[in-house]
Design an enzyme around this catalytic site. Structure first.
Site, short mmCIF file in Angstrom:
data_model
loop_
_atom_site.label_atom_id
_atom_site.label_comp_id
_atom_site.label_asym_id
_atom_site.label_seq_id
_atom_site.Cartn_x
_atom_site.Cartn_y
_atom_site.Cartn_z
N ASP A 1 0.83 -1.21 0.00
CA ASP A 1 0.00 0.00 0.00
C ASP A 1 0.87 1.26 0.00
O ASP A 1 1.87 1.33 0.73
CB ASP A 1 -0.86 -0.03 1.27
CG ASP A 1 -1.85 1.12 1.35
OD1 ASP A 1 -2.74 1.17 0.49
OD2 ASP A 1 -1.72 1.96 2.26
N GLU B 1 1.18 -0.63 -5.13
CA GLU B 1 0.22 0.44 -5.42
C GLU B 1 1.04 1.65 -5.86
O GLU B 1 1.45 2.47 -5.05
CB GLU B 1 -0.62 0.79 -4.19
CG GLU B 1 -1.75 1.72 -4.58
CD GLU B 1 -2.29 2.59 -3.46
OE1 GLU B 1 -3.34 3.23 -3.66
OE2 GLU B 1 -1.66 2.67 -2.39
C1 GLC Z 1 -4.18 3.25 -0.47
C2 GLC Z 1 -5.45 2.44 -0.32
C3 GLC Z 1 -6.54 3.36 0.11
C4 GLC Z 1 -6.16 3.95 1.44
C5 GLC Z 1 -4.79 4.64 1.37
C6 GLC Z 1 -4.25 4.94 2.73
O1 GLC Z 1 -4.30 4.23 -1.43
O2 GLC Z 1 -5.73 1.78 -1.52
O3 GLC Z 1 -7.78 2.72 0.19
O4 GLC Z 1 -7.12 4.87 1.85
O5 GLC Z 1 -3.83 3.80 0.75
O6 GLC Z 1 -3.83 3.78 3.37
#
Ligand code: GLC
Ligand code: CA
Length: 569
Positions: free
Chosen positions: A231, A291
């Site tokens: 993440d 991500e």
């Molecule tokens: C990433 C996740 C999202 C979350 C953010 C903070 O972007 O996909 O859902 O709010 O991280 O952890």
């Protein structure tokens, strides 16, 4: 290349990875050195919304386990579970208060182990979401950190003096609203949070943080996890000198200055951490998915690592920025990621992005367009990551009133930005109350489209979106060209029809996608590809009656048709 060689050698000597917990991860690579994740179809599950086994209105792990047969029959090879760790749920699990447990609302560690072992029986691997940028403000590390300036965990987070009374250390803004700094009156300093104030950023410059977080990955590998989706990796590091970020003219979604996150986003140090995380993953035959919100292909390339030594699967979100059915735009994006030298990772939507059904649908041919989009991202060279419900043509169900919004940024951004609830609504299993998700009122309202768009009904309908996904995934799994073939764009000036070949050894598969609401005729001259055949043998189309063959000199396409065929020499 070196990795490829090692992988084949390991295969030849019958290597089969077994973790300390006794959970075999299975074969790592095939005879040609392809890693398992390159042939896999991934499926993202938001556990709150998939299936509710104990009828409290919130999905849970036993719910997921109860649907494994469905997922196997669909053609899913790996499940990415979004966070199900203990959490105060401010950001619905992305605020973790204990990395080595399961939140009671989702079940227990035993339930998790059962999910892993039942998945394995069906050839499905489990990928955990690893929230590495920040913890919850209720994590014991942070509670200790904020207890005093001298606490053992003080330096696990980013604490700084303000510039003066009421003046944070610099101008950085949180991506979820307001200043990125929160003042703590007890110790008289500010802490940094890129997201909500309840999500303090970890200090990745502290070796103790690194060690603790690396150990978390080892803990889950031992429990049989096959990898992680990392993440928010872009924001692991901040400029230690805290330079102010530059400001662009205009305002952001919150009406605050539009900031370029020059000093707190994609710092080069991120790559050092990823390389090391990768080494630990390699010891366990695990995959790392990122991500990665990259703005251009150069940034994306960096995440693969210069020699492929970072993320195996950085997600290409640039692909999701093509929000219209534009063959030329898709061609451009595909060419870019193809040029990266890495293995592409295609995503159409997720728990943060409006569902593809709404983004591409024209309101009239939405199901046909849902099949068209499947025809695209499931036939490209690379690994697709599906989002739960995409396969039944699930649509967003956005909140109608501010007081109904659950996602805090939706309340902040209302009415311009309604938050992410709309793409997180319960999976639609059948036409019973709450779409068969739960016998209780669900935590988010089920989409009103559930009587027509649900698994049970679509399984009965040969023309449904779900049936098309099933046929396409079955084809993809057994077709060498779709799995491994090179991507060769065709008819690159066609403004309506996106076409390409997938070429593998002597095999060639033609994919033709009519991205318009009008019928079209297309012609292919494949002589430059050393393919002389004038006909194609149909593998799959969206037509009601499939032609066995078609002429490459004049191929007639229905509106939004997907046509996939084999071409012989
Ligand atoms: C990433 C996740 C999202 C979350 C953010 C903070 O972007 O996909 O859902 O709010 O991280 O952890
Ligand atoms: Ca439940």
């Amino acid at each position: 290349m070196f990795r490829k060689l090692i992988a084949s050698v390991l295969l030849v000597i019958g290597f089969c990875f077994t973790s300390a917990g006794g959970h075999a991860q299975g074969q790592v690579a095939d005879a040609e050195g392809r890693q398992w994740w390159q042939h896999a179809v991934f499926y993202e599950i938001y556990p709150r919304s998939f299936a509710d086994s104990n009828n409290d209105g919130i999905g849970d792990l036993n719910g997921v386990t109860s649907k494994l047969d469905y997922l196997r029959d669909l053609g899913v090879d790996a499940i990415w579970l979004t966070p199900c760790y203990p959490s105060p749920q401010v950001d619905f699990g992305y605020d973790v208060s204990d990395y080595e447990n399961i939140d009671p609302m989702y079940g227990t560690l035993r339930d998790f182990d059962r999910l892993v072992s039942e998945s394995r029986k069906r050839g499905i691997r489990i990928i955990m979401d690893f929230v590495i940028n920040h913890t919850s403000d209720q994590h014991k590390w942070f509670l200790d950190s904020k207890s005093s300036r001298n606490s053992a965990y003080r330096d696990w987070y980013i604490w700084r003096d303000g510039k003066g009374p009421g003046r944070p250390p610099n101008n950085w803004l949180a991506s979820f609203g307001g200043s990125a700094w929160k003042f703590d009156p007890q110790t008289g300093q500010y802490y940094y949070h890129f997201f909500y104030p309840e999500q303090p950023d970890l200090n990745w410059r502290n070796p103790a943080v690194k060690k603790a977080m690396f150990d978390v990955t080892r803990y889950w590998y031992k429990r049989g996890v096959a990898g992680f989706r990392l993440d928010a990796v872009d924001t692991l590091f901040e400029d230690p000198d805290l330079h102010d970020n530059p400001i662009r003219p205009g305002t952001n979604w919150q009406g605050l200055p539009d900031m370029i996150n020059k000093y707190n986003d994609k710092l080069p140090e991120v790559h050092e951490v990823l390389k090391e995380l990768r080494k630990v993953a390699d010891e366990h035959g695990a995959v790392l998915i990122g991500e990665t919100w990259t703005g251009d292909i150069e940034e994306l390339k960096k995440y693969y690592g210069e020699h492929g030594e970072e993320l195996e699967m950085p997600m290409d979100f640039m692909f999701t920025t093509v929000n219209k059915l534009s063959p030329s735009e898709f061609r451009r994006q595909i060419a870019k990621v193809e040029s990266s030298g890495g293995w592409p990772v295609y995503v159409l939507s997720n728990h943060d992005i409006t569902r593809s059904y709404n983004r591409y649908g024209d309101g009239q041919h939405n199901d046909a367009i849902a099949k068209l989009m499947a025809g695209l991202y499931l036939t490209l060279r690379g690994t697709p990551i599906m989002y739960y419900g995409e396969e039944i043509g699930m649509e967003n169900n956005n909140p109608k009133r501010k007081e109904d919004v659950k996602d805090p940024i939706g309340r902040l951004g209302w009415p311009m930005f309604k938050g992410r609830d709309g793409e997180r609504t319960p999976m639609q299993w059948n036409d019973e109350p709450n779409a068969g998700f739960s016998r209780a009122t669900s935590w988010l309202p089920v989409s009103p489209a559930y009587p027509t768009h649900n698994v049970a009904r679509e399984l009965q309908d040969p023309g449904s979106v779900l049936q098309f996904y099933k046929h396409l995934l079955a084809l993809r799994h057994q077709n060498g060209a779709l799995l491994d073939g090179e991507y060769v764009p065709l008819n690159e000036n066609d403004p309506n029809v996106l076409s390409y070949l997938r070429r593998y050894k002597s095999e060639a598969v033609l994919v033709v996608l009519n991205m318009s609401a009008a019928p079209h005729k297309v012609r292919f001259d494949l002589s430059s590809q050393n393919l002389s055949s004038a006909t194609a043998r149909t593998l799959l189309t969206t037509r009601r009656i499939q032609p066995q063959e078609a002429s490459l000199r004049e191929l007639s396409l229905e509106p939004f048709e997907v046509y996939i065929a084999e071409i012989s020499k």
